[in-house]
Design a protein around this motif. Sequence first.
Motif, PDB file in Angstrom:
ATOM      1  N   PHE A  42      38.301 -30.084 -19.101  1.00 19.07           N
ATOM      2  CA  PHE A  42      38.894 -30.186 -20.437  1.00 19.07           C
ATOM      3  C   PHE A  42      38.466 -31.482 -21.119  1.00 19.07           C
ATOM      4  O   PHE A  42      38.128 -31.484 -22.312  1.00 19.07           O
ATOM      5  N   VAL A  43      38.469 -32.571 -20.363  1.00 20.73           N
ATOM      6  CA  VAL A  43      38.025 -33.861 -20.902  1.00 20.73           C
ATOM      7  C   VAL A  43      36.596 -33.760 -21.429  1.00 20.73           C
ATOM      8  O   VAL A  43      36.286 -34.237 -22.528  1.00 20.73           O
ATOM      9  N   ASN A  44      35.722 -33.140 -20.650  1.00 22.40           N
ATOM     10  CA  ASN A  44      34.329 -33.004 -21.070  1.00 22.40           C
ATOM     11  C   ASN A  44      34.212 -32.177 -22.350  1.00 22.40           C
ATOM     12  O   ASN A  44      33.428 -32.513 -23.244  1.00 22.40           O
ATOM     13  N   GLY A  45      34.987 -31.111 -22.448  1.00 26.58           N
ATOM     14  CA  GLY A  45      34.969 -30.310 -23.664  1.00 26.58           C
ATOM     15  C   GLY A  45      35.448 -31.094 -24.867  1.00 26.58           C
ATOM     16  O   GLY A  45      34.875 -31.012 -25.962  1.00 26.58           O
ATOM     17  N   VAL A  46      36.492 -31.874 -24.661  1.00 27.29           N
ATOM     18  CA  VAL A  46      37.052 -32.683 -25.748  1.00 27.29           C
ATOM     19  C   VAL A  46      36.054 -33.734 -26.232  1.00 27.29           C
ATOM     20  O   VAL A  46      35.886 -33.956 -27.435  1.00 27.29           O
ATOM     21  N   ILE A  47      35.390 -34.403 -25.287  1.00 27.80           N
ATOM     22  CA  ILE A  47      34.479 -35.492 -25.646  1.00 27.80           C
ATOM     23  C   ILE A  47      33.185 -34.972 -26.264  1.00 27.80           C
ATOM     24  O   ILE A  47      32.666 -35.541 -27.243  1.00 27.80           O
ATOM     25  N   LEU A  48      32.657 -33.882 -25.722  1.00 29.83           N
ATOM     26  CA  LEU A  48      31.355 -33.384 -26.164  1.00 29.83           C
ATOM     27  C   LEU A  48      31.428 -32.562 -27.448  1.00 29.83           C
ATOM     28  O   LEU A  48      30.451 -32.520 -28.200  1.00 29.83           O
ATOM     29  N   GLY A  97      39.041 -27.104 -23.846  1.00 26.31           N
ATOM     30  CA  GLY A  97      38.968 -28.396 -24.535  1.00 26.31           C
ATOM     31  C   GLY A  97      38.116 -28.336 -25.785  1.00 26.31           C
ATOM     32  O   GLY A  97      38.442 -28.940 -26.813  1.00 26.31           O
ATOM     33  N   THR A  98      37.019 -27.603 -25.711  1.00 26.18           N
ATOM     34  CA  THR A  98      36.152 -27.420 -26.880  1.00 26.18           C
ATOM     35  C   THR A  98      36.897 -26.724 -28.010  1.00 26.18           C
ATOM     36  O   THR A  98      36.841 -27.151 -29.168  1.00 26.18           O
ATOM     37  N   LEU A  99      37.608 -25.655 -27.679  1.00 30.75           N
ATOM     38  CA  LEU A  99      38.339 -24.901 -28.699  1.00 30.75           C
ATOM     39  C   LEU A  99      39.473 -25.729 -29.302  1.00 30.75           C
ATOM     40  O   LEU A  99      39.614 -25.797 -30.532  1.00 30.75           O
ATOM     41  N   GLU A 100      40.280 -26.360 -28.456  1.00 37.40           N
ATOM     42  CA  GLU A 100      41.441 -27.082 -28.968  1.00 37.40           C
ATOM     43  C   GLU A 100      41.027 -28.243 -29.868  1.00 37.40           C
ATOM     44  O   GLU A 100      41.599 -28.449 -30.946  1.00 37.40           O
ATOM     45  N   THR A 101      40.042 -29.011 -29.445  1.00 37.58           N
ATOM     46  CA  THR A 101      39.620 -30.169 -30.236  1.00 37.58           C
ATOM     47  C   THR A 101      38.977 -29.746 -31.553  1.00 37.58           C
ATOM     48  O   THR A 101      39.286 -30.304 -32.613  1.00 37.58           O
ATOM     49  N   THR A 102      38.093 -28.772 -31.506  1.00 33.35           N
ATOM     50  CA  THR A 102      37.366 -28.360 -32.699  1.00 33.35           C
ATOM     51  C   THR A 102      38.301 -27.736 -33.731  1.00 33.35           C
ATOM     52  O   THR A 102      38.245 -28.058 -34.925  1.00 33.35           O
TER      53      THR A 102
END
Length: 386
Positions: A42-48, A97-102
């Motif tokens: 999740f961290v990686n998805g959020v950061i990237l 993480g990608t979905l939530e952050t974006t």
Amino acid sequence: MFYFVVGVIHISIGSLTPYLLDYFNIAANDLSVIIFFQFFGFVNGVILSPMIVKRYNHLQVITFGLIVLILVLSGFFIIKDWYYIGIMMFLLGYGAGTLETTIGSLIIATHKDNVEKMSKLEVFFGLGAFTFPILVHIFIDIENWFLPFYVLFSLLLVMLVGWSILLSKNQFEINDMKHQFHIAPDNNKVIQHFIHHPRKFKFLFLIACFAFLYAGIETNLANFLPVIMINLGFENYSLISVSVFWSGIVLGRLVIGNLSKKITYSKYLIVSCLLLIVFLNLFPYIAYPLLQLVNIFLIAFSIAGIFPIVLTLSSIIIGKYVDEVTSIFIAAASFGGAIISLLIGWSIENGHTLLIFTIMAAILIWISTKIKYEDTVKVNSTQKLS
């Protein structure tokens, strides 16, 4: 629906705890490692994801995150090994993480009443986390514990079709959105901005610490609730306790969404954390399972509005860096979920779980008082959220 799925993914391993412990013959400490992998992904998805948004756009990144989830779940049809579950949870965490952050950064950037909108999104997150354990409790046993991941795979396929249709039918609005949000500041300008505004940097650091600790409490309390209830002698209520927790989150976020223009943020944070400490310390003294479920509901209800309020505030402080600030906040929360999961896994074996949660809640109160007097924020304790 995307936030609903993210909520399901967050709670999926925790909800299947009794079956995983039995089927794979593992201990709670082993389970904490899988939860760590999930949140590290999740961290990686959020950061990237903000970096990928700069190269493409929000909508393409959302599509990418959805495809990642579908691909990794397709592998689960073939491999049900414990080690593959670790890989799968890492990639599910990355996609979530990608979905939530974006989506979160897009909503905050495009809506003036962003606290209310984020609260509504977080309600659907809570609904996903609330629904999943109930379905597991009703339909799943040791023989078909893997079935929920099949259902999740089918849901994601339907969502991919619906998402593709939505994009094709709204091409004009999408092109306008791409033009509006495709240009993003480079990382050097973001770093320079914080260097030249030390008070904003200090505030952001406090917010990141808050996110780290709060997410460590919320996500790990939810994931380890079944184990905590089993240790307290309430095994028959272990799974339903997770749904009770998320029902409190959902109802609390509905309330905070409606009242977000009438409350002061600093008082809400302090009172919520105080109530959290009170209810956590009631845990060992409640002998009746129904009263314990009420206590769990009150814990969730009291903290429900913390995440959307602090996330929105951290983003609106520095308006033109919404993607970056949202990413920093959610990344800090993800690190909290990941690292503290290892600590909680150890503490369950040693009986210190509730004490650790209480200490973290006390630190949140201290940070809340610092945030209250930090004049980098344009909203002080006498002003309302807008």
